[in-house]
Write an enzyme that holds these catalytic residues in place. Sequence first.
Site, short mmCIF file in Angstrom:
data_model
loop_
_atom_site.label_atom_id
_atom_site.label_comp_id
_atom_site.label_asym_id
_atom_site.label_seq_id
_atom_site.Cartn_x
_atom_site.Cartn_y
_atom_site.Cartn_z
N GLY A 19 -28.93 4.64 -17.54
CA GLY A 19 -27.74 4.06 -16.93
C GLY A 19 -27.68 2.55 -17.06
O GLY A 19 -26.61 1.97 -17.21
N VAL A 23 -33.83 1.67 -24.39
CA VAL A 23 -35.24 1.48 -24.73
C VAL A 23 -35.38 1.61 -26.24
O VAL A 23 -34.90 2.57 -26.84
CB VAL A 23 -36.14 2.50 -24.01
CG1 VAL A 23 -37.60 2.27 -24.38
CG2 VAL A 23 -35.95 2.43 -22.50
N ASP A 138 -37.42 8.75 -8.07
CA ASP A 138 -36.82 9.49 -9.18
C ASP A 138 -37.89 10.26 -9.95
O ASP A 138 -37.86 10.34 -11.17
CB ASP A 138 -36.07 8.53 -10.11
CG ASP A 138 -35.11 9.25 -11.07
OD1 ASP A 138 -34.72 10.40 -10.76
OD2 ASP A 138 -34.78 8.67 -12.11
#
Length: 179
Positions: A19, A23, A138
């Site tokens: 979001g 990477v 998360d």
Amino acid sequence: LPTAVEDVYEYRGEIGQGGMGTVRKVFDRRLRREAALKILKEEMGSKHREIRRFVDEAQITGQLDHPNIVPIHELGQDSNGSHYFTMKLVQGDDFETIISDLGEKRLDPEVLADHLQIFVKVCEAVSFAHSRGVIHRDLKPSNIMVGEYGQVYVMDWGIARLLPDLPEPGGDTLRAIVP
């Protein structure tokens, strides 16, 4: 030695997107090794709150020095003002893919025993983070990487939160790791 970000890191392809950032696999010309570089998405770069969250992710992760938490190497801005950080490049698969690829074999006793070892390492990393006042928030199989040689890393501390200062039984206050 090169100093400009664009001269230090040779881009070698995209690893993934989330979001807030992208990477990329990079080659660090200074240290002569591959790494992963997470860069804040351009549309997020003008939002102070998103920049703060991105920097917090790098700082929190960078202070969690544990064998099962991915190490952070550098935090900075490129010549365009884009925020980035670099970390160890983990060669392997995320735990979600490993489980999915096994199909019904994931229930075999030997496989379950191997997965239990991965789970123990994740628990050790999370326990360490909790001891430092950090909650991941998360934790899921896709945020657990298993390296080619069985290394286990808890990844993506992007929505991690610091616990408020906690009073110790003796009356002193524990301080969060990030000011």
